[in-house]
Motif scaffolding. Sequence first.
Motif, PDB file in Angstrom:
ATOM      1  N   ALA A  58       0.851  -1.187   0.000  1.00  0.00           N
ATOM      2  CA  ALA A  58       0.000   0.000   0.000  1.00  0.00           C
ATOM      3  C   ALA A  58       0.886   1.236   0.000  1.00  0.00           C
ATOM      4  O   ALA A  58       1.652   1.444   0.943  1.00  0.00           O
TER       5      ALA A  58
ATOM      6  N   THR B 268      -5.581   2.330  -1.041  1.00  0.00           N
ATOM      7  CA  THR B 268      -5.580   0.914  -1.401  1.00  0.00           C
ATOM      8  C   THR B 268      -6.863   0.284  -0.879  1.00  0.00           C
ATOM      9  O   THR B 268      -7.246   0.513   0.266  1.00  0.00           O
TER      10      THR B 268
ATOM     11  N   VAL C  86      -5.764   2.313   3.726  1.00  0.00           N
ATOM     12  CA  VAL C  86      -6.137   0.968   3.277  1.00  0.00           C
ATOM     13  C   VAL C  86      -7.543   0.672   3.771  1.00  0.00           C
ATOM     14  O   VAL C  86      -7.804   0.719   4.980  1.00  0.00           O
TER      15      VAL C  86
END
Length: 218
Positions: free
Chosen positions: A24, A30, A171
Amino acid sequence: MISLRHARVRYGPLEALHDVTLCAPAPGLTVLLGRNGSGRTTVLRALAGTVPLTRGAVVWDGADVTGMPAYQRARRGLCLVPQRRAVFGSLTVRENLELAGADHTRFPQLAPLLARRAGTLSGGEQRMVALCRALSGHARVVLVDEPTQGMSPPVAARTYALLASLGACVVLAEQRLPPALRGRGALVYELRRGAVVFGGEADEWARRSGSGAAPSGG
């Protein structure tokens, strides 16, 4: 950036992650896609240090942090917002925010709720409280499991815009690729039964899967 390298995680006799490698970028967005049981939540927990790896490594800014406890990763700027139990239910909304050094300005809907106990809020309202600390500007890595669960569509769209605008490594774990994240240069990893079956840009994933249909697998 933060990454997993050939990571394996076991819960008792069951292996939840099978040789997972992903990266990431920072700053960047991400998205981990997969249905329940695919391993996406375990990836977040492995990055945060709340579950140990049985094999492999967690690498953050070029340093191996596999053995670093979760609280030390948090002190270094990693923020995990789990899907459940993300707020202190017995404390008021204001107290939850003060503990994290955050405020409610990014979610004005919380203003009339500041004196209420967080445990009495709806699921979407609790997500807003939990996300305030991630959006406070202090985190270097932000890990969020299903960030907009229980939110209305307008609030969800605002939440994705806020997360995408953070100058951090973000993320997100999702069952489907949110339309609001398409065209933002997001990186996508699709997981299926604890293994990565796709890694690439969001637009490529949407083309391959038929305009962002729900990911297959269990």
